[in-house]
Design an enzyme around this catalytic site. Structure first.
Site, short mmCIF file in Angstrom:
data_model
loop_
_atom_site.label_atom_id
_atom_site.label_comp_id
_atom_site.label_asym_id
_atom_site.label_seq_id
_atom_site.Cartn_x
_atom_site.Cartn_y
_atom_site.Cartn_z
N ASP A 1 -2.31 -18.48 1.17
CA ASP A 1 -3.34 -19.41 0.25
C ASP A 1 -3.90 -20.54 0.97
O ASP A 1 -5.06 -20.60 0.86
CB ASP A 1 -2.54 -19.86 -1.02
CG ASP A 1 -1.22 -20.47 -0.93
OD1 ASP A 1 -0.67 -20.55 0.21
OD2 ASP A 1 -0.77 -21.08 -2.03
N LYS B 1 3.63 -15.33 3.06
CA LYS B 1 4.06 -15.90 1.60
C LYS B 1 5.49 -16.09 1.64
O LYS B 1 6.18 -15.70 0.74
CB LYS B 1 3.22 -15.11 0.42
CG LYS B 1 3.21 -15.80 -0.65
CD LYS B 1 2.40 -16.99 -0.80
CE LYS B 1 2.37 -17.84 -2.13
NZ LYS B 1 1.59 -18.92 -2.52
N ASP C 1 -12.15 -9.55 4.70
CA ASP C 1 -13.44 -9.53 3.77
C ASP C 1 -13.82 -11.18 3.89
O ASP C 1 -14.92 -11.21 3.92
CB ASP C 1 -13.22 -9.12 2.60
CG ASP C 1 -13.58 -7.48 2.33
OD1 ASP C 1 -13.31 -6.57 3.01
OD2 ASP C 1 -13.93 -7.28 1.14
N ASP D 1 -6.15 -7.15 4.26
CA ASP D 1 -7.29 -6.82 3.60
C ASP D 1 -8.02 -7.91 3.35
O ASP D 1 -9.34 -7.92 3.33
CB ASP D 1 -6.79 -5.83 2.68
CG ASP D 1 -7.81 -5.21 1.86
OD1 ASP D 1 -8.97 -4.64 2.44
OD2 ASP D 1 -7.76 -5.08 0.56
N TYR E 1 0.75 -1.16 -0.17
CA TYR E 1 -0.14 -0.13 0.12
C TYR E 1 1.02 1.19 0.04
O TYR E 1 0.22 2.23 -0.41
CB TYR E 1 -1.08 0.09 1.24
CG TYR E 1 -2.08 -0.79 1.20
CD1 TYR E 1 -2.11 -2.25 0.96
CD2 TYR E 1 -3.44 -0.16 0.99
CE1 TYR E 1 -3.19 -2.90 0.99
CE2 TYR E 1 -4.52 -1.23 1.02
CZ TYR E 1 -4.51 -2.45 0.99
OH TYR E 1 -5.59 -3.25 0.89
C1 IPM Z 1 -10.30 -1.57 3.44
C2 IPM Z 1 -10.42 -1.02 2.15
C3 IPM Z 1 -9.21 -0.04 1.86
C4 IPM Z 1 -7.98 -0.87 2.28
C5 IPM Z 1 -9.28 0.57 0.71
C6 IPM Z 1 -10.66 1.19 0.33
C7 IPM Z 1 -8.07 1.64 0.68
O1 IPM Z 1 -10.47 -2.06 1.44
O2 IPM Z 1 -10.36 -0.69 4.49
O3 IPM Z 1 -10.50 -2.81 3.87
O4 IPM Z 1 -7.60 -1.71 1.27
O5 IPM Z 1 -7.34 -0.87 3.08
MN MN Z 2 -10.73 -4.06 2.35
#
Ligand code: IPM
Ligand code: MN
Ligand code: NAD
Length: 356
Positions: free
Chosen positions: A219, A187, A247, A243, A137
């Site tokens: 993975d 990784k 999710d 990240d 990032y």
């Molecule tokens: C999160 C989001 C952000 C990230 C993006 C929008 C920059 O996906 O907070 O999870 O990847 O950190």
């Molecule tokens: Mn995210």
């Protein structure tokens, strides 16, 4: 309880809808406990690009420099996808500016949602501890260049040992408190930065002889978090892997809309940024149907961490749990409640108190 201050950056898409819900919940707990909250609103993301030409304008920087905790909605959306400057840059800039190197993303299959979660095991819970100010990032160089008559794009993945050490320490402390092993995800079979990650985690491990550490390639970890979530109660990992896996955790518990997060740089009592794990959800924005749980739980983390008021945090979390247990659900969970109706139910649960 002493009076408090808070900065709100509602952002884009469903950001304003879910932060409004969280603020209504805050108003109820504040009223009951008898303290006042001074709320200052600022701009971040697409709305800030539109109003001030920058996704993290100076006025917002000045606001957060006062040292108060920040509640954030979400940033981004189709309107700004093709611009030279993107809303998401504002999010990265504020995290870096505030020095928020640790992102705590707890997940849990809430009682009442077992049928909705794809997991076979009820009550699965855990936390992804994501390094937040390093890795791909932020690495330099980041550029595009012409090579052999075509474009090449470059991102850089770099980590310093000190960046790895501090997040690893937080991982070990968390695992110690929960009495579970620490799962470090990397990784290291491919990436040099991951090899340094693994070596550093092993080094820090010596400070925590009572905590077991398990190393997993990312993975395999993604597969195993789905197949055997009970092994993933405390996960520590670098920025991009965190990240993605957080999710995935949203999918595990039944909706991305259920996850809150805290981005911090120090112990309880220090400033932080609190935001749901989900994004601005352009597909449902403006319809009043977003699930506000992620934002409400982010607010709860704010009260517990930055304000150091654990009983407020427990009160809010308990109200959310009871509301979900009672079968109240927004559309992402197969229900038909609007954001406002669900939030009202949470407020009713707070009014009803613990023994309802
Ligand atoms: C999160 C989001 C952000 C990230 C993006 C929008 C920059 O996906 O907070 O999870 O990847 O950190
Ligand atoms: Mn995210
Ligand atoms: P997203 O998280 O916004 O949405 C993914 C899916 O989950 C969508 O179907 C959405 O409707 C659903 N969803 C998300 N939150 C929900 C909620 N609270 N209630 C009900 N459903 C919900 O991810 P995306 O679509 O990949 O990204 C949209 C925009 O958000 C992009 O511009 C992205 O960069 C941005 N984004 C911002 C943040 C942040 O501000 N922290 C995080 C992730 C993505």
């Amino acid at each position: 309880m002493t009076d408090k201050r808070l900065v709100v950056l509602a952002g884009d898409g469903i950001g304003p809808e879910v932060t409004e819900a969280a603020l209504q919940v805050l108003d109820e707990v504040r009223r009951q406990a008898g303290f006042s909250v001074e709320i200052v609103h600022g701009l971040l993301g697409g709305v800030a690009i539109d109003a001030a030409g920058s996704p993290f304008p100076e006025a917002t920087r000045n606001l957060v420099d006062a040292g108060d905790p920040v509640l954030l909605g979400a940033v981004g959306g189709p309107k700004w996808e093709t611009g030279t400057v993107r809303p998401e840059q504002g999010l990265l800039a504020i995290r870096k500016h505030m020095g928020l190197w640790a992102n705590l993303r707890p997940f849990e299959v809430f009682p009442g949602l077992e049928d909705w979660s794809p997991l076979r095991r009820p009550n699965a819970r855990g936390i992804v501890i994501r390094e937040l100010t390093g890795g791909l990032y932020f690495g330099e160089p980041r550029l595009r260049r012409q090579i052999d008559g075509e474009w090449e794009a470059v991102d850089t993945l770099s980590y310093r040992q000190s960046e790895i050490a501090r997040i690893a320490r937080l991982g070990f402390e968390t695992a110690r408190r929960k009495g579970t092993p620490l799962v470090s995800v990397d990784k290291a079979n491919i990436l040099e930065s991951s090899r340094l990650w693994r070596e550093t985690v092993e080094e820090i491990c010596k400070e925590f002889p009572d905590v077991a550490v398990v190393h997993r390639y990312v993975d395999a970890a993604a597969m195993e978090m789905v197949a055997r979530p009970e092994l993933y109660q405390v996960v520590v990992t670098e920025n991009l892997f965190g990240d993605i896996l957080s999710d995935l955790a949203g999918g595990l518990v039944g909706s991305l809309g259920l996850l809150g997060s805290a981005s911090v740089r120090g112990p309880v009592g220090t400033p932080g940024l609190y935001e749901p794990v989900h994004g601005s959800a352009p597909d449902i924005a403006g319809r009043g149907v977003a699930n506000p749980v992620g934002a409400i739980l982010s607010l709860a983390m704010l009260t517990g961490w930055s304000w150091n008021e654990p009983e407020l945090e427990a009160q809010i979390v308990s109200a959310v749990r009871r509301t979900l247990r009672d079968g109240r659900r927004t559309r992402d969970l197969g229900g038909d409640l609007t954001t406002a109706q669900f939030t009202e139910a949470v407020i009713e649960a707070i009014k009803g108190g613990e023994e309802r």
